[in-house]
Design a protein around this motif. Structure first.
Motif, PDB file in Angstrom:
ATOM      1  N   ALA A   1     -49.778 -15.405 133.701  1.00  0.00           N
ATOM      2  CA  ALA A   1     -50.027 -14.590 132.507  1.00  0.00           C
ATOM      3  C   ALA A   1     -51.335 -13.814 132.632  1.00  0.00           C
ATOM      4  O   ALA A   1     -51.408 -12.632 132.274  1.00  0.00           O
ATOM      5  CB  ALA A   1     -50.042 -15.470 131.265  1.00  0.00           C
ATOM      6  N   LEU A   2     -52.372 -14.462 133.143  1.00  0.00           N
ATOM      7  CA  LEU A   2     -53.651 -13.770 133.344  1.00  0.00           C
ATOM      8  C   LEU A   2     -53.524 -12.655 134.378  1.00  0.00           C
ATOM      9  O   LEU A   2     -54.087 -11.569 134.205  1.00  0.00           O
ATOM     10  CB  LEU A   2     -54.730 -14.767 133.769  1.00  0.00           C
ATOM     11  N   THR A   3     -52.776 -12.914 135.444  1.00  0.00           N
ATOM     12  CA  THR A   3     -52.554 -11.883 136.458  1.00  0.00           C
ATOM     13  C   THR A   3     -51.861 -10.671 135.840  1.00  0.00           C
ATOM     14  O   THR A   3     -52.247  -9.524 136.080  1.00  0.00           O
ATOM     15  CB  THR A   3     -51.731 -12.442 137.630  1.00  0.00           C
ATOM     16  N   THR A   4     -50.841 -10.914 135.025  1.00  0.00           N
ATOM     17  CA  THR A   4     -50.133  -9.818 134.357  1.00  0.00           C
ATOM     18  C   THR A   4     -51.092  -9.005 133.490  1.00  0.00           C
ATOM     19  O   THR A   4     -51.090  -7.775 133.527  1.00  0.00           O
ATOM     20  CB  THR A   4     -48.972 -10.368 133.503  1.00  0.00           C
ATOM     21  N   LEU A   5     -51.926  -9.683 132.731  1.00  0.00           N
ATOM     22  CA  LEU A   5     -52.872  -8.982 131.845  1.00  0.00           C
ATOM     23  C   LEU A   5     -53.904  -8.185 132.639  1.00  0.00           C
ATOM     24  O   LEU A   5     -54.209  -7.043 132.285  1.00  0.00           O
ATOM     25  CB  LEU A   5     -53.577  -9.984 130.930  1.00  0.00           C
ATOM     26  N   VAL A   6     -54.426  -8.748 133.708  1.00  0.00           N
ATOM     27  CA  VAL A   6     -55.440  -8.047 134.502  1.00  0.00           C
ATOM     28  C   VAL A   6     -54.839  -6.810 135.160  1.00  0.00           C
ATOM     29  O   VAL A   6     -55.482  -5.759 135.217  1.00  0.00           O
ATOM     30  CB  VAL A   6     -56.085  -8.995 135.537  1.00  0.00           C
ATOM     31  N   PHE A   7     -53.610  -6.889 135.647  1.00  0.00           N
ATOM     32  CA  PHE A   7     -52.980  -5.725 136.281  1.00  0.00           C
ATOM     33  C   PHE A   7     -52.720  -4.604 135.280  1.00  0.00           C
ATOM     34  O   PHE A   7     -52.512  -3.461 135.672  1.00  0.00           O
ATOM     35  CB  PHE A   7     -51.684  -6.114 136.987  1.00  0.00           C
ATOM     36  N   LEU A   8     -52.736  -4.898 133.997  1.00  0.00           N
ATOM     37  CA  LEU A   8     -52.551  -3.860 132.983  1.00  0.00           C
ATOM     38  C   LEU A   8     -53.848  -3.132 132.635  1.00  0.00           C
ATOM     39  O   LEU A   8     -53.832  -2.169 131.878  1.00  0.00           O
ATOM     40  CB  LEU A   8     -51.925  -4.468 131.725  1.00  0.00           C
TER      41      LEU A   8
END
Length: 118
Positions: free
Chosen positions: A4-11
């Motif tokens: 979930a953190l990876t998804t948010l950072v890539f945004l």
């Protein structure tokens, strides 16, 4: 939680802070790499080469590894995702021989890529 953190950072928009955050999450992202706003779901690891570029609005889904060589580029609106292993034409990882860009499928799936590394 890491996914979930990876998804948010890539945004986030491209920045040194974004690269630093991705490194803290276990990805190999050099300071000279530029990573645009992208949707990343269930990707275990990114390994980018020096000076590589992932432009905006790409999608990476259900992959163990996305690996790019030095100076490689992924341009706008590409999609790399794993498909069921029942598809015989899609049982090999996607790799660009010229620049080394590659995706590795998750354990029980293969890779389909509409991306063309330039």
């Amino acid at each position: 939680m890491r996914q979930a953190l990876t998804t948010l950072v890539f945004l986030l928009p491209p920045s040194r802070l974004k690269n630093r955050l991705l490194r803290r999450l276990g990805h190999v992202i050099p300071d000279t790499a530029v990573v645009g706003i992208n949707l990343v779901r269930r990707v275990d690891r990114f390994e980018l080469g020096e000076g590589s570029l992932i432009h905006h609005f790409n999608m990476f889904r259900d992959l163990r590894l996305v690996k790019m060589g030095i100076g490689c580029r992924i341009m706008l609106f590409t999609r790399s995702s794993a498909t069921p292993a029942t598809s015989p034409a899609r049982r090999r990882p996607t790799t660009c021989a010229r620049c080394g860009w590659a995706t590795t499928p998750t354990s029980s799936a293969s890779t389909t890529s509409t991306a063309a590394a330039a």
